[in-house]
Design a protein around this motif. Structure first.
Motif, PDB file in Angstrom:
ATOM      1  N   SER A 132       0.811  -1.222   0.000  1.00 38.00           N
ATOM      2  CA  SER A 132       0.000   0.000   0.000  1.00 38.00           C
ATOM      3  C   SER A 132       0.844   1.271   0.000  1.00 38.00           C
ATOM      4  O   SER A 132       0.432   2.287  -0.584  1.00 38.00           O
ATOM      5  CB  SER A 132      -0.939   0.014   1.211  1.00 38.00           C
ATOM      6  N   LEU A 133       2.032   1.230   0.637  1.00 39.62           N
ATOM      7  CA  LEU A 133       2.843   2.440   0.746  1.00 39.62           C
ATOM      8  C   LEU A 133       4.052   2.456  -0.178  1.00 39.62           C
ATOM      9  O   LEU A 133       4.638   3.515  -0.406  1.00 39.62           O
ATOM     10  CB  LEU A 133       3.327   2.617   2.196  1.00 39.62           C
ATOM     11  N   GLY A 134       4.436   1.287  -0.648  1.00 38.43           N
ATOM     12  CA  GLY A 134       5.668   1.214  -1.429  1.00 38.43           C
ATOM     13  C   GLY A 134       6.831   0.853  -0.520  1.00 38.43           C
ATOM     14  O   GLY A 134       6.763   0.993   0.708  1.00 38.43           O
ATOM     15  N   LEU A 135       7.927   0.407  -1.118  1.00 33.19           N
ATOM     16  CA  LEU A 135       9.055  -0.110  -0.350  1.00 33.19           C
ATOM     17  C   LEU A 135       9.670   0.939   0.581  1.00 33.19           C
ATOM     18  O   LEU A 135       9.885   0.686   1.773  1.00 33.19           O
ATOM     19  CB  LEU A 135      10.120  -0.659  -1.305  1.00 33.19           C
ATOM     20  N   GLU A 136       9.940   2.141   0.058  1.00 26.98           N
ATOM     21  CA  GLU A 136      10.631   3.153   0.847  1.00 26.98           C
ATOM     22  C   GLU A 136       9.782   3.663   2.005  1.00 26.98           C
ATOM     23  O   GLU A 136      10.272   3.847   3.113  1.00 26.98           O
ATOM     24  CB  GLU A 136      11.061   4.315  -0.051  1.00 26.98           C
ATOM     25  N   ARG A 137       8.502   3.900   1.734  1.00 32.66           N
ATOM     26  CA  ARG A 137       7.650   4.408   2.813  1.00 32.66           C
ATOM     27  C   ARG A 137       7.394   3.326   3.872  1.00 32.66           C
ATOM     28  O   ARG A 137       7.304   3.620   5.057  1.00 32.66           O
ATOM     29  CB  ARG A 137       6.337   4.932   2.243  1.00 32.66           C
ATOM     30  N   ALA A 138       7.267   2.084   3.440  1.00 32.75           N
ATOM     31  CA  ALA A 138       7.108   0.983   4.400  1.00 32.75           C
ATOM     32  C   ALA A 138       8.353   0.873   5.266  1.00 32.75           C
ATOM     33  O   ALA A 138       8.269   0.641   6.478  1.00 32.75           O
ATOM     34  CB  ALA A 138       6.853  -0.322   3.662  1.00 32.75           C
ATOM     35  N   LYS A 139       9.519   1.033   4.654  1.00 35.39           N
ATOM     36  CA  LYS A 139      10.778   0.999   5.400  1.00 35.39           C
ATOM     37  C   LYS A 139      10.784   2.076   6.485  1.00 35.39           C
ATOM     38  O   LYS A 139      11.121   1.806   7.644  1.00 35.39           O
ATOM     39  CB  LYS A 139      11.951   1.208   4.450  1.00 35.39           C
ATOM     40  N   GLY A 140      10.413   3.299   6.127  1.00 36.97           N
ATOM     41  CA  GLY A 140      10.381   4.378   7.107  1.00 36.97           C
ATOM     42  C   GLY A 140       9.396   4.107   8.223  1.00 36.97           C
ATOM     43  O   GLY A 140       9.690   4.330   9.399  1.00 36.97           O
ATOM     44  N   PHE A 141       8.205   3.599   7.870  1.00 37.11           N
ATOM     45  CA  PHE A 141       7.183   3.292   8.875  1.00 37.11           C
ATOM     46  C   PHE A 141       7.705   2.268   9.871  1.00 37.11           C
ATOM     47  O   PHE A 141       7.593   2.439  11.093  1.00 37.11           O
ATOM     48  CB  PHE A 141       5.933   2.767   8.168  1.00 37.11           C
ATOM     49  N   LEU A 142       8.308   1.179   9.381  1.00 36.30           N
ATOM     50  CA  LEU A 142       8.785   0.106  10.261  1.00 36.30           C
ATOM     51  C   LEU A 142       9.998   0.536  11.063  1.00 36.30           C
ATOM     52  O   LEU A 142      10.189   0.091  12.207  1.00 36.30           O
ATOM     53  CB  LEU A 142       9.088  -1.142   9.434  1.00 36.30           C
ATOM     54  N   MET A 143      10.847   1.389  10.496  1.00 37.30           N
ATOM     55  CA  MET A 143      11.986   1.890  11.266  1.00 37.30           C
ATOM     56  C   MET A 143      11.510   2.759  12.424  1.00 37.30           C
ATOM     57  O   MET A 143      12.038   2.671  13.537  1.00 37.30           O
ATOM     58  CB  MET A 143      12.946   2.679  10.368  1.00 37.30           C
ATOM     59  N   ARG A 144      10.505   3.588  12.177  1.00 37.82           N
ATOM     60  CA  ARG A 144       9.969   4.424  13.262  1.00 37.82           C
ATOM     61  C   ARG A 144       9.303   3.554  14.333  1.00 37.82           C
ATOM     62  O   ARG A 144       9.401   3.835  15.528  1.00 37.82           O
ATOM     63  CB  ARG A 144       8.977   5.445  12.700  1.00 37.82           C
ATOM     64  N   PHE A 145       8.624   2.513  13.885  1.00 34.97           N
ATOM     65  CA  PHE A 145       8.006   1.559  14.815  1.00 34.97           C
ATOM     66  C   PHE A 145       9.076   0.928  15.714  1.00 34.97           C
ATOM     67  O   PHE A 145       8.940   0.866  16.941  1.00 34.97           O
ATOM     68  CB  PHE A 145       7.278   0.496  13.998  1.00 34.97           C
ATOM     69  N   GLY A 146      10.170   0.463  15.107  1.00 35.88           N
ATOM     70  CA  GLY A 146      11.255  -0.133  15.869  1.00 35.88           C
ATOM     71  C   GLY A 146      11.955   0.875  16.759  1.00 35.88           C
ATOM     72  O   GLY A 146      12.361   0.560  17.883  1.00 35.88           O
ATOM     73  N   TYR A 147      12.106   2.096  16.251  1.00 37.22           N
ATOM     74  CA  TYR A 147      12.797   3.152  17.004  1.00 37.22           C
ATOM     75  C   TYR A 147      12.083   3.413  18.337  1.00 37.22           C
ATOM     76  O   TYR A 147      12.720   3.515  19.391  1.00 37.22           O
ATOM     77  CB  TYR A 147      12.839   4.423  16.160  1.00 37.22           C
ATOM     78  N   GLN A 148      10.752   3.512  18.291  1.00 43.83           N
ATOM     79  CA  GLN A 148       9.987   3.754  19.515  1.00 43.83           C
ATOM     80  C   GLN A 148      10.106   2.593  20.483  1.00 43.83           C
ATOM     81  O   GLN A 148      10.204   2.776  21.699  1.00 43.83           O
ATOM     82  CB  GLN A 148       8.517   4.018  19.168  1.00 43.83           C
ATOM     83  N   SER A 149      10.121   1.366  19.954  1.00 45.23           N
ATOM     84  CA  SER A 149      10.281   0.190  20.798  1.00 45.23           C
ATOM     85  C   SER A 149      11.650   0.199  21.477  1.00 45.23           C
ATOM     86  O   SER A 149      11.773  -0.119  22.668  1.00 45.23           O
ATOM     87  CB  SER A 149      10.119  -1.079  19.950  1.00 45.23           C
ATOM     88  N   GLY A 150      12.680   0.580  20.725  1.00 45.30           N
ATOM     89  CA  GLY A 150      14.023   0.670  21.296  1.00 45.30           C
ATOM     90  C   GLY A 150      14.121   1.709  22.387  1.00 45.30           C
ATOM     91  O   GLY A 150      14.776   1.499  23.417  1.00 45.30           O
ATOM     92  N   MET A 151      13.462   2.838  22.185  1.00 47.12           N
ATOM     93  CA  MET A 151      13.458   3.895  23.200  1.00 47.12           C
ATOM     94  C   MET A 151      12.829   3.385  24.497  1.00 47.12           C
ATOM     95  O   MET A 151      13.331   3.641  25.594  1.00 47.12           O
ATOM     96  CB  MET A 151      12.687   5.105  22.686  1.00 47.12           C
ATOM     97  N   GLU A 170      18.397   9.870   8.491  1.00 47.31           N
ATOM     98  CA  GLU A 170      17.484  10.497   9.445  1.00 47.31           C
ATOM     99  C   GLU A 170      16.098  10.725   8.845  1.00 47.31           C
ATOM    100  O   GLU A 170      15.117  10.826   9.576  1.00 47.31           O
ATOM    101  CB  GLU A 170      18.070  11.825   9.931  1.00 47.31           C
ATOM    102  N   ARG A 171      16.029  10.811   7.526  1.00 44.94           N
ATOM    103  CA  ARG A 171      14.741  11.022   6.873  1.00 44.94           C
ATOM    104  C   ARG A 171      13.783   9.864   7.161  1.00 44.94           C
ATOM    105  O   ARG A 171      12.571  10.043   7.222  1.00 44.94           O
ATOM    106  CB  ARG A 171      14.931  11.182   5.367  1.00 44.94           C
ATOM    107  N   CYS A 172      14.342   8.669   7.355  1.00 44.65           N
ATOM    108  CA  CYS A 172      13.500   7.493   7.637  1.00 44.65           C
ATOM    109  C   CYS A 172      12.750   7.633   8.951  1.00 44.65           C
ATOM    110  O   CYS A 172      11.714   6.998   9.151  1.00 44.65           O
ATOM    111  CB  CYS A 172      14.359   6.229   7.676  1.00 44.65           C
TER     112      CYS A 172
END
Length: 562
Positions: free
Chosen positions: A53-72, A198-200
């Motif tokens: 639905s979002l494309g490879l790059e946008r999905a990558k950014g979404f999942l990285m932000r998801f992981g980033y919050q979990s790491g925090m 950082e854009r991700c």
């Protein structure tokens, strides 16, 4: 650079001991945070749908932000469990949590960091990445590294620890056909492609636009359905969505279009003044004065002069004529809180205002016409006060034309999360702080608490929690409830499984306590023996001994010194 041999992961017993399965309540806890067990295949389905639905790059950014919050979140947890953040052993909670959660097996290769100087360099091998596995199952071998959630997690974890942006890159990935993944992390500014990395982590503007459009459509639909403001919006500065709250909103909305006298009833702290202000703000008098008076705070011999004014020379000290609260509220609304505290003369004067729309200042014989909307409030039963001879029956009937019962907070539990968010925002701004909100277990306790002080007590508790909690930390339960004296304290009412591992553990503890108390028990001697055994088992390591006993290092050091 640290050698690999010196970077073996320490024991994870202190971390695993924080996991509690409260299966009877349908909850899993990691310390005070609620966790979930989710099939990796389901995560793979989510990933597949995001890419489609979002494309490879946008999905990558979404999942990285998801992981980033979990790491925090896990970094905050690590800081609590292993407070000595300057050591490799404490820092390696992150890789250990990756393993414990079943995300990937981590092997440290190199780790150098200096929190004070902001220096960081880390290398790790990843084996059996769940993310690489689900990606290969859905899409086959990838051309570029695809462990996006795991990279976000590592970056978020290290960024929290270091207090600055740390970014990890995957130099090789099992999702691309390598036998394992290899990652390197360092401060964002040390990467040549810093801006791209950082854009991700920045919110996707297209996603924001979609949400904004969806909100606008929803708002438009509501206006088409009813172009009057909803009851919830009309309740100025109030928060809630429960049926009990909506019922009060409905009554206030109906009253706002009239001049009827309103009697607000309810326990102390339920927000009677907030409701009164909401009534005024949504009425035709909203551009006029709103005067709030707490009748219980004014001495009985002064209450009449405060409310209705005084003529110069009316009594000793009345050196000049002055208007009272009613004259100041002329054309607007006056809110009389604790109206039951009015003395007989003030009650008679109030009755005259309600019946005739006129009043006289104390010591004056000039009749003044007054146009004031009266909103009265009390947490006592006025009917009982009438029977006891404390309150005039005719005044009660005049005030009781339009009674509104405001429910206590314990009867509108579903509003508590909304109120918490409201007060968090308020006090974050007031104290220039930003916490990570309320821990899952603390929220559960707040939901189960009986709230004898209602919304006022909740607001005070949130303010206290923010004061006691450092920036970027989660407010835990002890910040809200420092004492066990209250019978409805969450540690008492919520301990039926949510705060304990099992009934069997509780029974075993009870048996041990009974056995100890049945002998000639010496608490000081027992504590000394326990400390010595823990230190011996930890080979003299105070931090490790503290973990064995389930206390913090400072607590352990204090006991040893004592």
């Amino acid at each position: 650079m640290s050698e690999q041999a010196a970077l073996q992961l320490p024991t994870s017993e202190d971390l695993i001991s924080q996991i509690q399965f409260a299966y009877e309540d349908g909850k899993i806890w990691l310390d005070e945070q609620r966790m979930l067990l989710i099939h990796s295949a389901v995560m793979g389905s989510l990933r597949q749908e995001l890419i489609a639905s979002l494309g490879l790059e946008r999905a990558k950014g979404f999942l990285m932000r998801f992981g980033y919050q979990s790491g925090m979140r896990d970094a905050e947890f690590a800081h609590k469990i292993r407070p000595e953040i300057s050591t490799d052993e404490a820092f390696l909670v992150g890789p250990q949590m990756h393993c414990i959660k079943g995300m990937v097996r981590v092997q440290p290769v190199a780790l150098e960091f200096d929190v004070d100087k902001g220096e960081f360099y880390g290398e790790f091998h990843w084996f059996d990445s769940y993310e690489a596995e689900v990606h290969i199952n859905d899409f086959g071998i990838a051309e570029d590294p695809i462990c996006w959630t795991l990279l976000g997690y590592a970056s978020g974890y290290c960024s929290y620890y270091m207090g600055k942006k740390i970014m990890f890159k995957e130099l090789q990935c099992s999702g691309c056909g390598h036998d394992h993944c290899h990652i390197v992390g360092k401060p964002a500014e040390e990467w040549e492609d810093q801006e791209e990395l950082e854009r991700c982590l920045l919110p996707d503007p297209i996603i924001e636009e979609l949400f904004a459009l969806r909100y606008e459509m929803s708002t438009l639909r509501e206006h088409l359905k009813d172009n009057r403001c909803s009851s919830d919006v009309q309740m100025f500065n109030s928060v809630g969505q429960s049926e009990a709250f909506k019922h009060v909103c409905h009554l206030i909305e109906r009253a706002s279009s009239s001049t009827v006298t309103v009697l607000l009833q309810g326990e102390t702290g339920v927000g009677k003044e907030v409701v009164a202000r909401g009534l005024h703000k949504t009425s035709e008098r909203s551009d006029k004065a709103f005067i709030a008076v707490n009748c219980a705070c004014i001495p009985p011999d002064l209450i009449e002069a405060e409310l209705f004014g005084v003529r110069k020379g009316a009594y000793t000290g009345a050196t000049q004529s002055r208007e009272g609260k009613f004259e100041r509220a002329n054309g607007g609304t006056i809110f009389l809180d604790e109206v039951v505290e009015l003395n007989p003369r003030a009650q008679a004067a109030l009755l005259r205002v309600l019946q005739e729309g006129e009043m006289e200042r104390v010591g004056d014989n000039q009749v003044r016409k007054i146009d004031v909307r009266v909103v009265a409030a009390t947490n006592e039963n006025l009917a009982e006060a009438v029977k006891a001879g404390k309150f005039r029956a005719d005044l009660f009937y005049r005030l009781n034309v339009y009674p509104v019962q405001i429910p206590p907070l314990r009867e509108r539990v579903e509003d508590i999360p909304l109120l918490i968010e409201h007060f968090l925002e308020k006090y974050h701004t007031m104290y220039n702080k930003k916490t990570m909100g309320v821990s899952g277990k603390a929220l559960q306790s707040l939901m189960k608490y009986k709230w004898p002080g209602n919304i006022r007590e909740l607001e005070n508790m949130i303010e206290r929690g923010i004061i006691l909690t450092d920036n970027n930390r989660t407010i835990d339960m002890k910040s809200f409830f420092p004492s066990l004296a209250e019978p409805s304290h969450p540690l008492n009412v919520a301990s039926s499984g949510a705060l304990q591992n099992s009934d069997e553990t509780s029974n075993e503890s009870d048996d041990l306590v009974d056995q100890l108390l049945g002998s000639e028990f010496d608490l000081n001697s027992f504590e000394q023996t326990l400390l010595e055994r823990a230190m011996a088992k930890a080979s003299g390591n105070v931090t490790q001994a503290a973990r064995l006993l389930g206390i913090t290092r400072p607590q352990m050091a204090y006991r040893l010194k004592k």
